[in-house]
Design a protein around this motif. Structure first.
Motif, mmCIF file in Angstrom:
data_model
loop_
_atom_site.group_PDB
_atom_site.id
_atom_site.type_symbol
_atom_site.label_atom_id
_atom_site.label_comp_id
_atom_site.label_asym_id
_atom_site.label_seq_id
_atom_site.Cartn_x
_atom_site.Cartn_y
_atom_site.Cartn_z
ATOM 1 N N PHE B 110 0.851 -1.190 0.000
ATOM 2 C CA PHE B 110 0.000 0.000 0.000
ATOM 3 C C PHE B 110 0.887 1.241 0.000
ATOM 4 C CE2 PHE B 110 -4.039 -2.043 0.974
ATOM 5 C CZ PHE B 110 -3.615 -3.267 1.463
ATOM 6 N N LEU B 111 0.580 2.169 -0.906
ATOM 7 C CA LEU B 111 1.271 3.455 -0.931
ATOM 8 C C LEU B 111 0.240 4.530 -0.651
ATOM 9 C CD1 LEU B 111 3.354 2.598 -4.061
ATOM 10 C CD2 LEU B 111 4.305 3.084 -1.793
ATOM 11 N N PHE B 112 0.552 5.413 0.285
ATOM 12 C CA PHE B 112 -0.427 6.464 0.558
ATOM 13 C C PHE B 112 0.259 7.807 0.761
ATOM 14 C CE2 PHE B 112 0.027 6.057 5.210
ATOM 15 C CZ PHE B 112 0.500 4.765 5.319
ATOM 16 N N GLY B 113 -0.566 8.840 0.748
ATOM 17 C CA GLY B 113 -0.094 10.213 0.682
ATOM 18 C C GLY B 113 0.772 10.611 1.865
ATOM 19 N N CYS B 114 1.594 11.647 1.643
ATOM 20 C CA CYS B 114 2.600 12.083 2.612
ATOM 21 C C CYS B 114 2.656 13.610 2.614
ATOM 22 C CB CYS B 114 3.953 11.524 2.192
ATOM 23 S SG CYS B 114 5.324 12.135 3.188
ATOM 24 N N SER B 115 2.818 14.164 3.809
ATOM 25 C CA SER B 115 2.862 15.625 3.905
ATOM 26 C C SER B 115 4.106 16.193 3.226
ATOM 27 C CB SER B 115 2.802 16.064 5.363
ATOM 28 O OG SER B 115 3.859 15.483 6.104
ATOM 29 N N LEU B 170 0.154 33.470 9.007
ATOM 30 C CA LEU B 170 0.186 32.546 7.867
ATOM 31 C C LEU B 170 -0.578 31.244 8.136
ATOM 32 C CD1 LEU B 170 3.910 32.980 6.753
ATOM 33 C CD2 LEU B 170 1.865 33.916 5.645
ATOM 34 N N VAL B 171 -1.170 31.112 9.329
ATOM 35 C CA VAL B 171 -1.866 29.872 9.678
ATOM 36 C C VAL B 171 -3.012 29.601 8.701
ATOM 37 C CG1 VAL B 171 -3.343 28.760 11.392
ATOM 38 C CG2 VAL B 171 -1.226 29.902 12.112
ATOM 39 N N SER B 172 -3.815 30.628 8.469
ATOM 40 C CA SER B 172 -4.962 30.441 7.578
ATOM 41 C C SER B 172 -4.498 29.999 6.189
ATOM 42 C CB SER B 172 -5.750 31.751 7.477
ATOM 43 O OG SER B 172 -6.801 31.631 6.568
ATOM 44 N N ARG B 173 -3.432 30.625 5.701
ATOM 45 C CA ARG B 173 -2.930 30.254 4.378
ATOM 46 C C ARG B 173 -2.393 28.815 4.365
ATOM 47 N NH1 ARG B 173 1.664 33.902 1.597
ATOM 48 N NH2 ARG B 173 0.231 35.540 2.271
ATOM 49 N N ALA B 174 -1.733 28.423 5.458
ATOM 50 C CA ALA B 174 -1.218 27.046 5.534
ATOM 51 C C ALA B 174 -2.369 26.033 5.496
ATOM 52 C CB ALA B 174 -0.385 26.863 6.798
ATOM 53 N N VAL B 175 -3.471 26.372 6.164
ATOM 54 C CA VAL B 175 -4.644 25.487 6.126
ATOM 55 C C VAL B 175 -5.195 25.416 4.707
ATOM 56 C CG1 VAL B 175 -7.028 25.162 6.903
ATOM 57 C CG2 VAL B 175 -5.258 25.880 8.541
ATOM 58 N N MET B 176 -5.325 26.567 4.066
ATOM 59 C CA MET B 176 -5.895 26.588 2.711
ATOM 60 C C MET B 176 -5.033 25.800 1.726
ATOM 61 S SD MET B 176 -7.623 30.325 2.123
ATOM 62 C CE MET B 176 -6.148 31.277 2.485
ATOM 63 N N VAL B 177 -3.719 26.040 1.762
ATOM 64 C CA VAL B 177 -2.834 25.354 0.810
ATOM 65 C C VAL B 177 -2.919 23.840 0.998
ATOM 66 C CG1 VAL B 177 -0.426 24.942 0.149
ATOM 67 C CG2 VAL B 177 -1.248 27.289 0.496
ATOM 68 N N THR B 178 -2.816 23.389 2.239
ATOM 69 C CA THR B 178 -2.788 21.935 2.457
ATOM 70 C C THR B 178 -4.151 21.293 2.236
ATOM 71 O OG1 THR B 178 -3.032 22.241 4.849
ATOM 72 C CG2 THR B 178 -0.799 22.038 3.975
ATOM 73 N N SER B 179 -5.233 22.066 2.393
ATOM 74 C CA SER B 179 -6.564 21.502 2.133
ATOM 75 C C SER B 179 -6.727 21.129 0.660
ATOM 76 C CB SER B 179 -7.667 22.469 2.551
ATOM 77 O OG SER B 179 -7.757 23.556 1.643
ATOM 78 N N ARG B 180 -5.874 21.684 -0.209
ATOM 79 C CA ARG B 180 -5.921 21.292 -1.623
ATOM 80 C C ARG B 180 -5.313 19.912 -1.860
ATOM 81 N NH1 ARG B 180 -2.946 23.541 -5.089
ATOM 82 N NH2 ARG B 180 -1.619 24.991 -3.950
ATOM 83 N N PHE B 181 -4.765 19.301 -0.812
ATOM 84 C CA PHE B 181 -4.087 18.004 -0.958
ATOM 85 C C PHE B 181 -4.720 16.945 -0.051
ATOM 86 C CE2 PHE B 181 -1.197 21.273 -2.312
ATOM 87 C CZ PHE B 181 -0.658 20.751 -3.487
ATOM 88 N N PRO B 182 -6.017 16.661 -0.255
ATOM 89 C CA PRO B 182 -6.670 15.677 0.621
ATOM 90 C C PRO B 182 -6.027 14.303 0.537
ATOM 91 C CG PRO B 182 -8.042 16.169 -1.283
ATOM 92 C CD PRO B 182 -6.922 17.170 -1.284
ATOM 93 N N ASN B 183 -5.338 14.010 -0.553
ATOM 94 C CA ASN B 183 -4.676 12.716 -0.673
ATOM 95 C C ASN B 183 -3.280 12.716 -0.057
ATOM 96 O OD1 ASN B 183 -6.839 11.465 -2.094
ATOM 97 N ND2 ASN B 183 -6.280 12.709 -3.848
ATOM 98 N N HIS B 184 -2.952 13.807 0.595
ATOM 99 C CA HIS B 184 -1.668 13.902 1.308
ATOM 100 C C HIS B 184 -1.910 14.483 2.697
ATOM 101 C CE1 HIS B 184 0.470 12.662 -2.254
ATOM 102 N NE2 HIS B 184 -0.388 13.387 -2.918
ATOM 103 N N HIS B 185 -2.907 13.910 3.390
ATOM 104 C CA HIS B 185 -3.311 14.276 4.744
ATOM 105 C C HIS B 185 -4.151 15.550 4.788
ATOM 106 C CE1 HIS B 185 -0.712 11.048 5.717
ATOM 107 N NE2 HIS B 185 0.407 11.714 5.546
ATOM 108 N N GLY B 186 -4.151 16.343 3.722
ATOM 109 C CA GLY B 186 -5.085 17.464 3.617
ATOM 110 C C GLY B 186 -4.920 18.519 4.692
#
Lengths: 262, 262
Positions: B110-115, B170-186
């Protein structure tokens, strides 16, 4: 017409509503259903992982457990949909209103997302979705395509799509709204020319309701559809697969906008 | 330092790079690794379905097949990561640089997403991510939390998170950017107070590199982490589980911005 999901499921359970669920409890998450024996459960879950557009998994019940936990607490999966289909070695053998007589202790239930979930958000975004209530409101069509799914173990077959026809200036908005629901088939898999995905005639869907028409100025939009496992059953011929009857869904307690899971 | 994923994997395969992959081939999708026997594969895939934040599945190889298809065509999963961990009945028994000697025909990968995948997008959005290169660049920390995962079959255990400290504005921006990557912990699972998720002391991570410091004006942000299955192995004690060594990832050929799958 029931407004609360638990009331709707109660009606279905008592056999007092055996029609489709298109107009019932709009605004709540709808779910597609697949039930297979434990010995096929890994193949089916892997099929879903490899084909997340048609089969986005929302909940998997433990082996032998027919009671829904997360989507509709306490719902009995054997009785709480209005109609089912039973496939034995790929043959459609029954379309009963409950499947209590088919239940076994080794059965595993999969619930996955349904485009019924995003109809209310589409309407709220100003995109009218037809329900097939007659000539003035032609229906949606469901079609087997020539898009292959990614096989998993013993399971393989073509992707099924649902088509909704949208005014050209609203196509972009329809894509944006549905892309917010990746757990309910998400953005379309195809926009425009039906022949490009192997659909010869939109007016003769494989399943559907009412005449299917693309009006002048409209564009047909195709979303991956949760009926896909039913064609997979017909192609792959597993020993047993039980599904919902097309458009006869589990109505969950989850508001559509929650989008579940994550 | 290799710039192309295939070159990096070649280095790892020859045993010429056995360190972590934090700084290697930035901008490409990183993947976490879990390998289990077929008899545990359904439980593990179900665990992933029920816990999509720590375990978003990107690719599953067929039983006995060690060759990656989609993420890194032709990569050999037994050799193409810099370091592995081997758990036998919950005990960490080996941390080898390849796992060829452990391979069996019944193993499923199994291979799965990574931060690691969203670090480059974060940098491009103006959010510096520390790499633990010394006092002036303190590292990230990885912590076992008191957040329970949803059990699946024989598998259960607490969620593991990775922490990155970000300037408050920058917290809000960090949340927004990473939310675009639900397959990498989102999006993060927690922002702020570490004690609220059972972390007593940020400066003593369970895994990590360099001193972990939250500077004045910063907020600690916690993302679900792909090390979670390793604590699950320790708690659930399955016969065999092989994983990547923390921060020693599969470097795929897929640009991070693709986000795979769907």
């Amino acid at each position: 017409m029931p407004k609360v999901p638990a009331e709707a499921r109660e009606l279905f359970r008592r056999g007092e509503w055996t029609q489709d669920t298109r107009a019932i409890c709009r605004g709540y998450t709808n779910a597609n259903l697949v039930i297979v024996p434990r010995d096929l459960a890994y193949d089916f879950l892997l099929f879903c992982q490899r084909n997340p557009k048609p089969c986005p998994v929302l909940e998997v019940l433990d082996e032998g457990d027919p009671i829904v936990k997360r989507l509709a607490d306490g719902a009995d999966i054997r009785t709480d949909l209005p109609r089912y289909r039973v496939f034995v070695r790929g043959e459609l053998v029954d379309e009963p209103t409950d499947v209590a007589e088919y239940w076994r202790d080794d059965l595993v239930t999969f619930l996955f997302g349904c485009s019924g979930t995003f109809l209310d958000p589409l309407e709220k975004a100003g995109i009218h979705v037809r329900l097939g209530h007659g000539d003035s409101d032609p229906g949606i069509g469901v079609y087997v395509t020539n898009i292959p799914t990614v096989p998993a173990g013993r399971l393989h077959g073509p992707m099924v799509v649902s088509m909704r026809s949208v005014r050209a200036d609203l196509v972009s908005r329809a894509v944006m709204v549905t892309s917010r629901f990746p757990n309910h088939h998400g953005a379309p898999v195809h926009v425009g020319d039906p022949a490009a995905i192997g659909i010869r005639d939109l007016s003769t869907p494989d399943w559907g309701r009412g005449p299917v028409t693309v009006l002048p100025g409209e564009v047909p939009i195709f979303w991956a559809c949760g009926v896909t496992p039913q064609t997979v059953a017909q192609e792959s011929k597993p020993g047993l697969m039980i599904t919902h009857y097309p458009m006869h869904m589990l109505i969950s307690d989850i508001p559509a906008e929650e989008g579940v899971p994550v």
